[in-house]
Design a protein around this motif. Sequence first.
Motif, PDB file in Angstrom:
ATOM      1  N   ILE A 190       0.845  -1.201   0.000  1.00 42.06           N
ATOM      2  CA  ILE A 190       0.000   0.000   0.000  1.00 42.06           C
ATOM      3  C   ILE A 190       0.878   1.247   0.000  1.00 42.06           C
ATOM      4  O   ILE A 190       0.604   2.219  -0.696  1.00 42.06           O
ATOM      5  N   GLY A 191       1.963   1.212   0.768  1.00 45.81           N
ATOM      6  CA  GLY A 191       2.900   2.340   0.767  1.00 45.81           C
ATOM      7  C   GLY A 191       3.515   2.538  -0.611  1.00 45.81           C
ATOM      8  O   GLY A 191       3.623   3.667  -1.100  1.00 45.81           O
ATOM      9  N   ARG A 192       3.901   1.438  -1.246  1.00 43.68           N
ATOM     10  CA  ARG A 192       4.471   1.538  -2.596  1.00 43.68           C
ATOM     11  C   ARG A 192       3.440   2.063  -3.578  1.00 43.68           C
ATOM     12  O   ARG A 192       3.757   2.880  -4.458  1.00 43.68           O
ATOM     13  N   LEU A 193       2.214   1.572  -3.450  1.00 41.05           N
ATOM     14  CA  LEU A 193       1.147   2.033  -4.344  1.00 41.05           C
ATOM     15  C   LEU A 193       0.875   3.514  -4.142  1.00 41.05           C
ATOM     16  O   LEU A 193       0.668   4.255  -5.107  1.00 41.05           O
ATOM     17  N   ARG A 194       0.907   3.965  -2.900  1.00 45.57           N
ATOM     18  CA  ARG A 194       0.716   5.384  -2.614  1.00 45.57           C
ATOM     19  C   ARG A 194       1.827   6.209  -3.270  1.00 45.57           C
ATOM     20  O   ARG A 194       1.566   7.247  -3.881  1.00 45.57           O
ATOM     21  N   ASP A 195       3.072   5.715  -3.145  1.00 55.72           N
ATOM     22  CA  ASP A 195       4.191   6.405  -3.799  1.00 55.72           C
ATOM     23  C   ASP A 195       4.021   6.416  -5.309  1.00 55.72           C
ATOM     24  O   ASP A 195       4.275   7.428  -5.972  1.00 55.72           O
ATOM     25  N   LEU A 196       3.579   5.281  -5.859  1.00 55.02           N
ATOM     26  CA  LEU A 196       3.367   5.191  -7.305  1.00 55.02           C
ATOM     27  C   LEU A 196       2.279   6.153  -7.764  1.00 55.02           C
ATOM     28  O   LEU A 196       2.418   6.814  -8.798  1.00 55.02           O
ATOM     29  N   LEU A 197       1.209   6.268  -6.982  1.00 53.78           N
ATOM     30  CA  LEU A 197       0.146   7.210  -7.329  1.00 53.78           C
ATOM     31  C   LEU A 197       0.644   8.653  -7.260  1.00 53.78           C
ATOM     32  O   LEU A 197       0.281   9.479  -8.101  1.00 53.78           O
ATOM     33  N   ASN A 198       1.466   8.956  -6.271  1.00 56.70           N
ATOM     34  CA  ASN A 198       2.036  10.305  -6.184  1.00 56.70           C
ATOM     35  C   ASN A 198       2.904  10.604  -7.405  1.00 56.70           C
ATOM     36  O   ASN A 198       2.832  11.692  -7.975  1.00 56.70           O
TER      37      ASN A 198
ATOM     38  N   ALA B  36       2.612   9.170 -10.319  1.00 54.47           N
ATOM     39  CA  ALA B  36       1.716   9.282 -11.480  1.00 54.47           C
ATOM     40  C   ALA B  36       1.059  10.653 -11.525  1.00 54.47           C
ATOM     41  O   ALA B  36       0.901  11.233 -12.604  1.00 54.47           O
ATOM     42  N   GLN B  37       0.679  11.186 -10.374  1.00 53.74           N
ATOM     43  CA  GLN B  37       0.089  12.522 -10.340  1.00 53.74           C
ATOM     44  C   GLN B  37       1.109  13.570 -10.781  1.00 53.74           C
ATOM     45  O   GLN B  37       0.776  14.499 -11.519  1.00 53.74           O
ATOM     46  N   LYS B  38       2.353  13.419 -10.337  1.00 48.46           N
ATOM     47  CA  LYS B  38       3.385  14.365 -10.748  1.00 48.46           C
ATOM     48  C   LYS B  38       3.628  14.275 -12.246  1.00 48.46           C
ATOM     49  O   LYS B  38       3.765  15.296 -12.930  1.00 48.46           O
ATOM     50  N   VAL B  39       3.664  13.046 -12.775  1.00 48.82           N
ATOM     51  CA  VAL B  39       3.873  12.862 -14.210  1.00 48.82           C
ATOM     52  C   VAL B  39       2.708  13.453 -14.994  1.00 48.82           C
ATOM     53  O   VAL B  39       2.899  14.105 -16.026  1.00 48.82           O
ATOM     54  N   ALA B  40       1.486  13.243 -14.500  1.00 51.11           N
ATOM     55  CA  ALA B  40       0.320  13.811 -15.178  1.00 51.11           C
ATOM     56  C   ALA B  40       0.379  15.333 -15.165  1.00 51.11           C
ATOM     57  O   ALA B  40       0.068  15.990 -16.168  1.00 51.11           O
ATOM     58  N   GLY B  41       0.800  15.905 -14.050  1.00 48.82           N
ATOM     59  CA  GLY B  41       0.940  17.361 -13.983  1.00 48.82           C
ATOM     60  C   GLY B  41       2.006  17.861 -14.940  1.00 48.82           C
ATOM     61  O   GLY B  41       1.819  18.869 -15.629  1.00 48.82           O
ATOM     62  N   LEU B  42       3.128  17.134 -14.994  1.00 42.86           N
ATOM     63  CA  LEU B  42       4.187  17.523 -15.931  1.00 42.86           C
ATOM     64  C   LEU B  42       3.723  17.373 -17.373  1.00 42.86           C
ATOM     65  O   LEU B  42       4.017  18.234 -18.219  1.00 42.86           O
ATOM     66  N   ALA B  43       2.990  16.292 -17.662  1.00 40.54           N
ATOM     67  CA  ALA B  43       2.488  16.096 -19.028  1.00 40.54           C
ATOM     68  C   ALA B  43       1.506  17.199 -19.395  1.00 40.54           C
ATOM     69  O   ALA B  43       1.517  17.705 -20.523  1.00 40.54           O
ATOM     70  N   GLU B  44       0.681  17.586 -18.436  1.00 40.10           N
ATOM     71  CA  GLU B  44      -0.295  18.654 -18.695  1.00 40.10           C
ATOM     72  C   GLU B  44       0.416  19.984 -18.962  1.00 40.10           C
ATOM     73  O   GLU B  44       0.101  20.695 -19.917  1.00 40.10           O
ATOM     74  N   SER B  45       1.411  20.286 -18.129  1.00 36.65           N
ATOM     75  CA  SER B  45       2.128  21.548 -18.346  1.00 36.65           C
ATOM     76  C   SER B  45       2.965  21.487 -19.619  1.00 36.65           C
ATOM     77  O   SER B  45       3.077  22.482 -20.336  1.00 36.65           O
ATOM     78  N   ALA B  46       3.520  20.314 -19.926  1.00 39.34           N
ATOM     79  CA  ALA B  46       4.279  20.177 -21.176  1.00 39.34           C
ATOM     80  C   ALA B  46       3.349  20.312 -22.377  1.00 39.34           C
ATOM     81  O   ALA B  46       3.710  20.929 -23.386  1.00 39.34           O
ATOM     82  N   GLY B  47       2.149  19.762 -22.266  1.00 40.01           N
ATOM     83  CA  GLY B  47       1.178  19.906 -23.354  1.00 40.01           C
ATOM     84  C   GLY B  47       0.778  21.353 -23.550  1.00 40.01           C
ATOM     85  O   GLY B  47       0.672  21.837 -24.689  1.00 40.01           O
ATOM     86  N   ALA B  48       0.567  22.059 -22.443  1.00 42.91           N
ATOM     87  CA  ALA B  48       0.208  23.477 -22.545  1.00 42.91           C
ATOM     88  C   ALA B  48       1.365  24.277 -23.142  1.00 42.91           C
ATOM     89  O   ALA B  48       1.157  25.153 -23.999  1.00 42.91           O
ATOM     90  N   ALA B  49       2.601  23.962 -22.721  1.00 38.36           N
ATOM     91  CA  ALA B  49       3.769  24.670 -23.258  1.00 38.36           C
ATOM     92  C   ALA B  49       3.930  24.358 -24.740  1.00 38.36           C
ATOM     93  O   ALA B  49       4.230  25.249 -25.545  1.00 38.36           O
TER      94      ALA B  49
END
Length: 144
Positions: free
Chosen positions: A65-73, A75-88
Amino acid sequence: MSSSDLAAVVVTVCVVVALVALIAVLTQAFALMREFRRKLEDFDSKVGPALSQLADTAEMAQAEIGRLRDLLNIAQKVAGLAESAGAATARVAATPVDKVRSAISVLRGAQTGGTGQRGKAEEEGRETGSGGESTAAGSESRGR
């Protein structure tokens, strides 16, 4: 036999019967306690390892569960980076596209403005009699 002798015999018989009944109840209670102890030991021998396995499984699940929580965090960071990269990327790509659009509109404006003046010159040329050459030049510019 007097009544006191009879009472003593009756009391003695009642006490003996009560003692026999008490001994029978105590014997049954002790047998029940031995059986209960055997069942409890059997239960402990079967459930003890299962409980330790369950505790190990719970620890492993907690780690996962701890690993999954880290993985989700992540994934959220990657999604945020992908979103900002897409906007850029959209901003970067929009600038040349806007410049090309404005250049096309300027060229179209120049083409329609130039054709209007050439058309007037052609009409003037026809009136003067030298329309053959200017008509060919006008056709070439319209074709472009």
